[in-house]
Scaffold this motif. Structure first.
Motif, mmCIF file in Angstrom:
data_model
loop_
_atom_site.group_PDB
_atom_site.id
_atom_site.type_symbol
_atom_site.label_atom_id
_atom_site.label_comp_id
_atom_site.label_asym_id
_atom_site.label_seq_id
_atom_site.Cartn_x
_atom_site.Cartn_y
_atom_site.Cartn_z
ATOM 1 N N ALA A 84 83.007 40.655 21.722
ATOM 2 C CA ALA A 84 83.495 39.529 20.926
ATOM 3 C C ALA A 84 84.761 38.933 21.545
ATOM 4 C CB ALA A 84 83.764 39.975 19.491
ATOM 5 N N LEU A 85 85.645 39.785 22.065
ATOM 6 C CA LEU A 85 86.864 39.292 22.718
ATOM 7 C C LEU A 85 86.530 38.512 23.986
ATOM 8 C CD1 LEU A 85 89.323 42.294 22.262
ATOM 9 C CD2 LEU A 85 89.447 40.045 21.192
ATOM 10 N N GLU A 86 85.556 39.002 24.764
ATOM 11 C CA GLU A 86 85.136 38.283 25.970
ATOM 12 C C GLU A 86 84.552 36.919 25.607
ATOM 13 O OE1 GLU A 86 82.479 40.654 28.338
ATOM 14 O OE2 GLU A 86 83.958 42.254 28.572
ATOM 15 N N ASN A 87 83.715 36.893 24.551
ATOM 16 C CA ASN A 87 83.137 35.620 24.109
ATOM 17 C C ASN A 87 84.227 34.670 23.622
ATOM 18 O OD1 ASN A 87 80.584 36.575 24.693
ATOM 19 N ND2 ASN A 87 80.103 37.121 22.584
ATOM 20 N N LEU A 88 85.190 35.215 22.882
ATOM 21 C CA LEU A 88 86.289 34.399 22.389
ATOM 22 C C LEU A 88 87.117 33.842 23.543
ATOM 23 C CD1 LEU A 88 87.923 33.316 19.980
ATOM 24 C CD2 LEU A 88 89.217 35.449 20.028
ATOM 25 N N LEU A 89 87.400 34.684 24.547
ATOM 26 C CA LEU A 89 88.154 34.236 25.712
ATOM 27 C C LEU A 89 87.399 33.125 26.434
ATOM 28 C CD1 LEU A 89 90.561 34.575 27.619
ATOM 29 C CD2 LEU A 89 89.228 36.293 28.845
ATOM 30 N N PHE A 90 86.080 33.302 26.602
ATOM 31 C CA PHE A 90 85.268 32.279 27.250
ATOM 32 C C PHE A 90 85.334 30.964 26.466
ATOM 33 C CE2 PHE A 90 81.185 30.057 27.549
ATOM 34 C CZ PHE A 90 81.169 29.762 28.908
ATOM 35 N N LEU A 91 85.179 31.068 25.139
ATOM 36 C CA LEU A 91 85.239 29.860 24.308
ATOM 37 C C LEU A 91 86.607 29.193 24.373
ATOM 38 C CD1 LEU A 91 83.247 30.968 21.134
ATOM 39 C CD2 LEU A 91 82.544 29.321 22.867
ATOM 40 N N LEU A 92 87.661 30.002 24.398
ATOM 41 C CA LEU A 92 89.013 29.434 24.483
ATOM 42 C C LEU A 92 89.234 28.730 25.815
ATOM 43 C CD1 LEU A 92 91.192 32.203 22.800
ATOM 44 C CD2 LEU A 92 90.697 29.923 21.925
ATOM 45 N N VAL A 93 88.755 29.335 26.904
ATOM 46 C CA VAL A 93 88.927 28.711 28.219
ATOM 47 C C VAL A 93 88.129 27.417 28.294
ATOM 48 C CG1 VAL A 93 88.407 28.983 30.677
ATOM 49 C CG2 VAL A 93 89.521 30.831 29.444
ATOM 50 N N VAL A 94 86.845 27.479 27.912
ATOM 51 C CA VAL A 94 86.004 26.276 27.960
ATOM 52 C C VAL A 94 86.550 25.223 26.994
ATOM 53 C CG1 VAL A 94 83.695 25.380 27.424
ATOM 54 C CG2 VAL A 94 83.940 27.474 28.755
ATOM 55 N N GLY A 95 86.911 25.650 25.781
ATOM 56 C CA GLY A 95 87.476 24.712 24.809
ATOM 57 C C GLY A 95 88.781 24.102 25.308
ATOM 58 N N GLY A 96 89.614 24.915 25.952
ATOM 59 C CA GLY A 96 90.878 24.401 26.495
ATOM 60 C C GLY A 96 90.655 23.371 27.583
ATOM 61 N N VAL A 97 89.705 23.670 28.487
ATOM 62 C CA VAL A 97 89.397 22.717 29.558
ATOM 63 C C VAL A 97 88.851 21.421 28.965
ATOM 64 C CG1 VAL A 97 87.845 22.307 31.513
ATOM 65 C CG2 VAL A 97 89.077 24.466 31.345
ATOM 66 N N LEU A 98 87.935 21.548 28.007
ATOM 67 C CA LEU A 98 87.379 20.349 27.371
ATOM 68 C C LEU A 98 88.461 19.570 26.624
ATOM 69 C CD1 LEU A 98 83.938 21.625 26.027
ATOM 70 C CD2 LEU A 98 84.352 20.058 27.928
ATOM 71 N N ALA A 99 89.364 20.282 25.953
ATOM 72 C CA ALA A 99 90.442 19.610 25.219
ATOM 73 C C ALA A 99 91.373 18.863 26.173
ATOM 74 C CB ALA A 99 91.230 20.624 24.390
ATOM 75 N N VAL A 100 91.704 19.496 27.313
ATOM 76 C CA VAL A 100 92.571 18.836 28.295
ATOM 77 C C VAL A 100 91.868 17.614 28.883
ATOM 78 C CG1 VAL A 100 93.629 19.124 30.570
ATOM 79 C CG2 VAL A 100 93.962 20.865 28.824
ATOM 80 N N ALA A 101 90.563 17.761 29.199
ATOM 81 C CA ALA A 101 89.814 16.624 29.750
ATOM 82 C C ALA A 101 89.730 15.489 28.733
ATOM 83 C CB ALA A 101 88.417 17.081 30.168
ATOM 84 N N THR A 102 89.453 15.822 27.480
ATOM 85 C CA THR A 102 89.375 14.799 26.437
ATOM 86 C C THR A 102 90.733 14.126 26.244
ATOM 87 O OG1 THR A 102 87.616 16.032 25.332
ATOM 88 C CG2 THR A 102 88.784 14.388 24.018
#
Length: 194
Positions: A84-102
């Motif tokens: 669950a922590l690995e999935n959360l980290l993945f989501l945070l990284v992808v979400g962070g990249v998408l948020a910065v791009a947006t």
């Protein structure tokens, strides 16, 4: 639940039960030296064969004298938590990249929209300079609402004054040349006559 392992231990730290009843994971983890003699429940983490476990040691006390008769050891694999922590980290990284791009796209769009009037003012000023056309004005619509509108208004007023000054200068030069032409023509005629 099914993924929680349980084992009873004697007060001196020996597993209770026959060999078939003993859980190999809990037997492998065992009791720590600091677990022996404790009178309150404690949690700790333990590793067994490359897997991480969260372990609860619960002392079994007989009332009323509070005599320690053994320990109940419960353990649960941390694999689901780690996943669950690995999935959360993945989501945070992808979400962070998408948020910065947006945020970058929105910022670029907002900045280009906000700077478009400045580009129009610059383009009009350059056209006026290149064409020597002081009658041209920077287009505006309605009363001034912001800094750009006030800048365009000030620029247009400056152009109007410059146009007036150049028109006055042109008229002055025309008048001077007319006034000088008449006496010069007379002088020239007299010189020709002589």
């Amino acid at each position: 639940t099914a993924d929680v392992k349980a084992q009873l231990w004697s007060s001196d730290g020996q597993p209770l039960g026959n060999a078939e009843q003993l859980d190999p994971v809990l037997t492998g983890i065992g009791l720590r030296a600091e677990d022996l003699g404790m009178t309150s429940a404690e949690y700790h983490n333990a590793m067994f064969e490359g897997s991480n476990y969260r372990v609860l040691i619960y002392p079994l006390l007989v009332q009323p004298e509070n005599r320690l008769v053994g320990y109940l050891q419960l353990a649960r694999s941390m694999e689901t938590v780690e996943q669950a922590l690995e999935n959360l980290l993945f989501l945070l990284v992808v979400g962070g990249v998408l948020a910065v791009a947006t945020a970058g796209l929105v910022g670029w769009s907002t900045a280009s929209t906000a700077l478009r009037p400045i580009d129009q003012v610059t383009e009009a000023a350059l056209h006026i300079t290149r064409a020597d056309d002081l009658s041209r004005r920077i287009p505006r619509s309605g009363p001034p609402r912001g800094e750009i509108d006030r800048l365009a208004l000030a620029f247009n007023e400056t152009l109007e004054r410059l146009e007036g000054l150049f028109e006055t200068q042109r008229r002055f030069l025309a008048d001077v040349s007319h006034e000088l032409r008449t006496p010069l023509t007379t002088i020239r005629g007299n010189v020709d006559l002589m």
